[in-house]
Design a protein around this motif. Sequence first.
Motif, PDB file in Angstrom:
ATOM      1  N   LYS A 114      -8.272  -1.935  -1.076  1.00 15.00           N
ATOM      2  CA  LYS A 114      -8.206  -0.447  -0.205  1.00 15.00           C
ATOM      3  C   LYS A 114      -7.953   0.631  -1.012  1.00 15.00           C
ATOM      4  N   SER A 115      -7.120   0.378  -2.063  1.00 15.44           N
ATOM      5  CA  SER A 115      -6.990   1.509  -2.993  1.00 15.44           C
ATOM      6  C   SER A 115      -8.152   1.968  -3.795  1.00 15.44           C
ATOM      7  N   LEU A 116      -8.715   0.797  -4.085  1.00 13.13           N
ATOM      8  CA  LEU A 116      -9.951   1.241  -4.738  1.00 13.13           C
ATOM      9  C   LEU A 116     -11.179   2.015  -3.743  1.00 13.13           C
ATOM     10  N   GLU A 117     -11.273   1.503  -2.470  1.00 12.80           N
ATOM     11  CA  GLU A 117     -11.987   2.107  -1.636  1.00 12.80           C
ATOM     12  C   GLU A 117     -11.618   3.676  -1.095  1.00 12.80           C
ATOM     13  N   ASN A 118     -10.548   3.943  -1.074  1.00  9.39           N
ATOM     14  CA  ASN A 118      -9.961   5.015  -0.734  1.00  9.39           C
ATOM     15  C   ASN A 118      -8.544   5.380  -1.299  1.00  9.39           C
ATOM     16  N   PRO A 119      -8.874   5.993  -2.479  1.00 15.30           N
ATOM     17  CA  PRO A 119      -7.545   6.075  -3.421  1.00 15.30           C
ATOM     18  C   PRO A 119      -6.502   7.026  -2.871  1.00 15.30           C
ATOM     19  N   ALA A 120      -7.269   8.143  -2.405  1.00 14.74           N
ATOM     20  CA  ALA A 120      -6.238   9.279  -1.792  1.00 14.74           C
ATOM     21  C   ALA A 120      -5.633   8.981  -0.641  1.00 14.74           C
ATOM     22  N   ALA A 121      -6.110   8.240   0.475  1.00 18.19           N
ATOM     23  CA  ALA A 121      -5.579   7.661   1.730  1.00 18.19           C
ATOM     24  C   ALA A 121      -4.546   6.739   1.443  1.00 18.19           C
ATOM     25  N   THR A 122      -4.866   5.715   0.267  1.00 17.74           N
ATOM     26  CA  THR A 122      -3.789   5.082   0.046  1.00 17.74           C
ATOM     27  C   THR A 122      -2.506   5.470  -0.409  1.00 17.74           C
ATOM     28  N   LEU A 123      -2.827   6.506  -1.318  1.00 14.97           N
ATOM     29  CA  LEU A 123      -1.511   7.303  -1.873  1.00 14.97           C
ATOM     30  C   LEU A 123      -0.821   8.022  -0.665  1.00 14.97           C
ATOM     31  N   LEU A 124      -1.622   8.589   0.513  1.00 12.80           N
ATOM     32  CA  LEU A 124      -0.913   9.267   1.235  1.00 12.80           C
ATOM     33  C   LEU A 124      -0.265   8.210   2.338  1.00 12.80           C
ATOM     34  N   LEU A 125      -0.830   6.963   2.597  1.00 13.37           N
ATOM     35  CA  LEU A 125       0.070   5.918   3.296  1.00 13.37           C
ATOM     36  C   LEU A 125       1.315   5.686   2.739  1.00 13.37           C
ATOM     37  N   SER A 126       1.395   5.932   1.326  1.00 14.95           N
ATOM     38  CA  SER A 126       2.542   5.312   0.568  1.00 14.95           C
ATOM     39  C   SER A 126       3.650   6.251   0.895  1.00 14.95           C
ATOM     40  N   THR A 127       3.544   7.213   1.628  1.00 16.58           N
ATOM     41  CA  THR A 127       4.455   8.256   1.864  1.00 16.58           C
ATOM     42  C   THR A 127       5.387   7.730   3.526  1.00 16.58           C
ATOM     43  N   VAL A 128       4.676   7.062   3.980  1.00 20.61           N
ATOM     44  CA  VAL A 128       5.532   6.181   5.061  1.00 20.61           C
ATOM     45  C   VAL A 128       6.861   5.529   4.689  1.00 20.61           C
ATOM     46  N   LYS A 129       7.901   5.992   5.623  1.00 20.96           N
ATOM     47  CA  LYS A 129       9.099   5.735   5.288  1.00 20.96           C
ATOM     48  C   LYS A 129       9.909   5.175   6.344  1.00 20.96           C
ATOM     49  N   SER A 130      10.864   4.081   6.284  1.00 18.26           N
ATOM     50  CA  SER A 130      11.548   3.900   7.124  1.00 18.26           C
ATOM     51  C   SER A 130      13.114   3.829   7.013  1.00 18.26           C
ATOM     52  N   HIS A 131      13.943   4.364   7.790  1.00 16.34           N
ATOM     53  CA  HIS A 131      15.452   4.344   7.295  1.00 16.34           C
ATOM     54  C   HIS A 131      15.984   3.036   7.653  1.00 16.34           C
ATOM     55  N   HIS A 132      15.555   2.424   8.690  1.00 19.04           N
ATOM     56  CA  HIS A 132      15.894   1.233   9.128  1.00 19.04           C
ATOM     57  C   HIS A 132      15.540  -0.094   8.059  1.00 19.04           C
ATOM     58  N   GLU A 133      14.453  -0.082   7.815  1.00 23.45           N
ATOM     59  CA  GLU A 133      14.006  -1.042   7.091  1.00 23.45           C
ATOM     60  C   GLU A 133      13.631  -0.342   5.548  1.00 23.45           C
ATOM     61  N   TYR A 134      14.663   0.175   4.848  1.00 23.11           N
ATOM     62  CA  TYR A 134      14.180   0.963   3.791  1.00 23.11           C
ATOM     63  C   TYR A 134      13.588   0.051   2.694  1.00 23.11           C
ATOM     64  N   THR A 135      14.332  -1.221   2.536  1.00 21.62           N
ATOM     65  CA  THR A 135      13.773  -1.962   1.411  1.00 21.62           C
ATOM     66  C   THR A 135      12.346  -2.566   1.669  1.00 21.62           C
ATOM     67  N   PHE A 136      11.980  -2.957   2.777  1.00 19.26           N
ATOM     68  CA  PHE A 136      10.643  -3.374   2.965  1.00 19.26           C
ATOM     69  C   PHE A 136       9.480  -2.337   2.806  1.00 19.26           C
ATOM     70  N   TYR A 137       9.653  -1.109   3.313  1.00 19.52           N
ATOM     71  CA  TYR A 137       8.837   0.024   3.354  1.00 19.52           C
ATOM     72  C   TYR A 137       8.969   0.572   1.631  1.00 19.52           C
ATOM     73  N   HIS A 138       9.896   0.550   1.246  1.00 14.59           N
ATOM     74  CA  HIS A 138      10.120   0.999   0.001  1.00 14.59           C
ATOM     75  C   HIS A 138       9.273   0.148  -1.073  1.00 14.59           C
ATOM     76  N   SER A 139       9.428  -1.172  -0.885  1.00 19.57           N
ATOM     77  CA  SER A 139       8.660  -2.117  -1.600  1.00 19.57           C
ATOM     78  C   SER A 139       7.282  -2.142  -1.563  1.00 19.57           C
ATOM     79  N   VAL A 140       6.624  -1.923  -0.336  1.00 21.05           N
ATOM     80  CA  VAL A 140       5.340  -1.816  -0.371  1.00 21.05           C
ATOM     81  C   VAL A 140       4.810  -0.412  -0.969  1.00 21.05           C
TER      82      VAL A 140
END
Lengths: 637, 466
Positions: B179-205
């Motif tokens: 997916k990051s090859l198909e759409n690198p910009a969108a992939t980087l944008l999606l990496s800004t998703v955060k979760s306070h309650h599941e910080y470790t999981f979201y941070h890891s992804v």
Amino acid sequence: MPHDRTRHDAAAPGWGATGGPASTEALVDALGMAFATFTLYDDPTGETAFARAVETLGRAHTYPWRIETGVDGFLAQGELVAARREGSLRVARRLFSLGIAAVDVVAPPSPGDLLALFDLLGPETGEDEARKLLAARGVTSVRLLDRAMLLGGETPPDDDTATRAAAIGTDHPAAFVLAMLSDGSAEPADVALQFVEEYERAHLLVDLDDTWGMEELIHAFVEGFSYLPEAHRAAIFSLLLQRGHRPENTAFLDQLSGLEIAELDRMFGSDGHPLLAEYLRVAGEEGGRPTDRLARDTDRSRPLGAQIVDQVATVLQATDRSGRGATEEALARIAASLPDGGDAHRSVANLLRGMLKLSAADGEMAGISEVWASRVAGALEAGDLGTADDWMTAALEPGVSPADRRTLMGALRAAVGRPSLAAVATVLAEPPGDGAPGAVVARAAPLFAVDLLVEELAAEDRKSRRKGLLRALQVAARHQPAALLPHLADERWHVVRNAVVALGTSRWAEAAAALHPPARHGDHRVRIEALRALRRLDDPDAARLLVDRLADAHPAVRAEAGRLLGSLGGPGIDRSLIDATRSPDLDTALAATAALGWRSTGEARTALAALAGRRAWFGRARALRRAARTAQEAHRE
Amino acid sequence: MSEARAAAVVRALRRATGYVRLYGPRHALTEEAVRETAAALDGLIGDRAGIMLGAADDTLFLDGHALGLISLQFNAFVREVLAAGIETVIATPPVSHADAAALVHLIAGEGGGPTGGSIVVNGAKGVAVAADDTTPVARLRRAYTRSLDALRGFGRSVVDGDPPTLEDTAAVVKDLLDKSLENPAATLLLSTVKSHHEYTFYHSVNTSILSLSLARLTGLPERDQVVLGIGAMLHDIGKIGVSRAVLQHPGRLDADQWAEIRRHPQLGAEAILRAAAPGEELAAVVAFEHHARFDGSGYPRLVYHDGTRHPHGEGGHHHGHGHGTGGRHPLHFYSRLVAVADTYDAITTRRSYRRAESPSRALQVLLAEAGRSYDPDFVTAFASMMGIYPPGTFLRLTSGAVVMVVSPSPDPGAMPAAVVVRDAAGNPVAAPEPVAFSARDIVDQVGPAALGLQPADVLESLPAGV
């Protein structure tokens, strides 16, 4: 209807310990028993069960002690307390439903204290009221903690200020700050004073040794700080600097980044805050924070955010003398350091080495041993001897202590299955050359494989495979012969036999003594191999044992003993054999006669000739003459 | 009042779940019960933007507040919910019938969970996507959600002591790579998703996404990228195992528990090694080294050297910072790369003890620590990849409009590609349009919290080709 505590307290007996300390289960049961009595009787204090419960509650090992509430009962240190009384469960659940998370018993409770507590468990008490009501009744031996307090600090506070400080331990610093702003004056100076005093007071409630609690407290206040308007933050910043002699205040300032401090500093004019330089100097000297030059060396005429962007851009646009960009250079160096696919083995081995050393230092070998063993066994099973060697090397390094190596080999013993063992047996039976795949496994095999090979050999039906396994066992036994000794006592004759065979080829002289009992084993096949093994090991007692076995019940043992005696040197053997030919037991005499045939000494031949030439027509003498003549024929040169 | 409404929700859910089991999902009674569930949820939400129901330790929580009496009354049902693997349910109005039905089916063990977006199970709204949406962004979001699920699954195996495998993790990493090859910009944008309650999981992804993007830039072979991506995604897995035990501990931590926390790099590495197929073992090195610093400080103290010499050589200078290691560094290539991504995401995420920093600030921290905590070459490469205004940065222009950076400019001196998200009057823009601007047009950066907008929320409305 609440009970009259005063009357009961006056009648309370002395509360000294009358028995040993009570366990947590006993204390919880006592609480349950007291509550059950409370629900059944108008005056529970007159009941034996109640008195017994109070007495037990006065015998805790230490005070204070704490139990938490849950839907399934009371918990201690996170584990459910196995209470026998239903009353305990009811008390726990009711407290839980009232929002009480834990009960601290700080001193032996009096009967009146317990009654006051149980009074609160009725339907009239609303959620979040129990704690205050109990305190209002003057009960000091028991304290109730609600959930917020449990998260906020160890000591339950008694006043609202401490309650608010404890509330900061929850994840709602914004709520705390908003409450502060709406409580009274919202002037920055007033808010700053309130904030810093709250912080300093909360700090006093946390144990100095409670690093975790201290961190949580500081972080929670810093979070709340970040929600305040700029002017309020500046006022707090200034007050903290003024009170910088208090370590908790410098600890607070230490949490702020250089950028944040620079932003706040700018609010105090072109020269900044007069006390900031001193704080930074002390902080730098004490190592509390690095001197963040990027934040300090900023142009106050421009927004800091813009300056950061400029700094990043400067880095990215930098070029060297050849005009090559910083990024281009960095990527070139990275490309030069890309991991080589062939290095993966070495990197994994390095990693394992590091993990082993760390685990050994921590005294926590169990986990890594299991992992290591499963990887080695997996590699063996897959036939990947090179990888197995890499993993094995890490365990054989000098840095691994003998005890840790034993742990590793024990784990490997447990992890190796039949396919893996087959690979081990192959490299043992046909050892690879130094440096070839499997060489390290072969070297290490004696450390873990002896027992496994013994068992595998015992279970193997195919003769062709048994031969290879036995060979592998013999090779392994040469390096770890002692590992075979326990198998000499095995119930299975073939296991004992195999161990005897392997010991015989081990050249381990100390094994001889251990082989004497197998020389008298119930199974003749074991006895035969034991005699052979003793002969190979040059046991000084071999001759005696072999002569003894001439009288063995089984003819094959007698024959083998005789054969082995044939090549045995040493004084007196011929004489022993000649004496044995005169044994009243015919089988012994015949065996001795046959044994003489194996001997090449003059005395033996002369004796044999005499037996062969004896005139005899019947019975024993005739049998001996026949045996002698057979022996002469068999060994005629 | 909230508690009564929460009780109504639980009652409705319990009834609906029971009907699914008794009569099946399409029975009239079941449908009616599902409708009541949706209505009860809407009633609980009221005029709020949404609510979160949580379940832990046999207790039900509403927006973080424990519902003691309800937990007792419906204890068996709470346990059912936990047994179904549900820890949080976020509901936003209006709650759709389909989502309510999916939630009921999930609890009853009959389905995979809601995908409509009005109910999100175990996650933030930012990754919810409809099952029949096949747009590239939807596929990307699904890849993200599957990554979270794989991570949760692996974490559960670690905690429960079940033998884990890396099969699912490897699959989602490969998917993210594609997916990051198909759409690198969108992939980087999606990496800004955060979760306070599941910080470790979201941070890891997020760390994995950023690491994969950086790895591609460095020219690392694809096979190694997958192993590195696995390592990045699981780098904190040891903490998942430790955290539960620590979090469940009611009082202060004792010395043994502190020692356990400091062992989490080791524990994570062990868990990965246990699960790794041949060729994947090096993923463990990231977990093992993720608290170790470039200059050799940090923990654990790395006591091995593979003799690799740093290309900078002894006494080299970079960005004004010398190296503390005299040219030898113990960290593996993967670890040095992931450390940069790890820190960037951590700094840009709000934590309970620290607010989120801006993307530029995160880059500044990395640059300041280059040569000490981080490999300076990877920092430079990362900064170049993200640009002076990384994707997801909100900028206020002199016109009053707010734009969001969607992809970095290939030229470090040029402005990045951006779209307008707030017009000059401060109103949200329904269909963000690309906008060109110069450095002089920028007034300041604006935080997402101030805008009430997360970068990933804009993904679906981005014009094609951006």
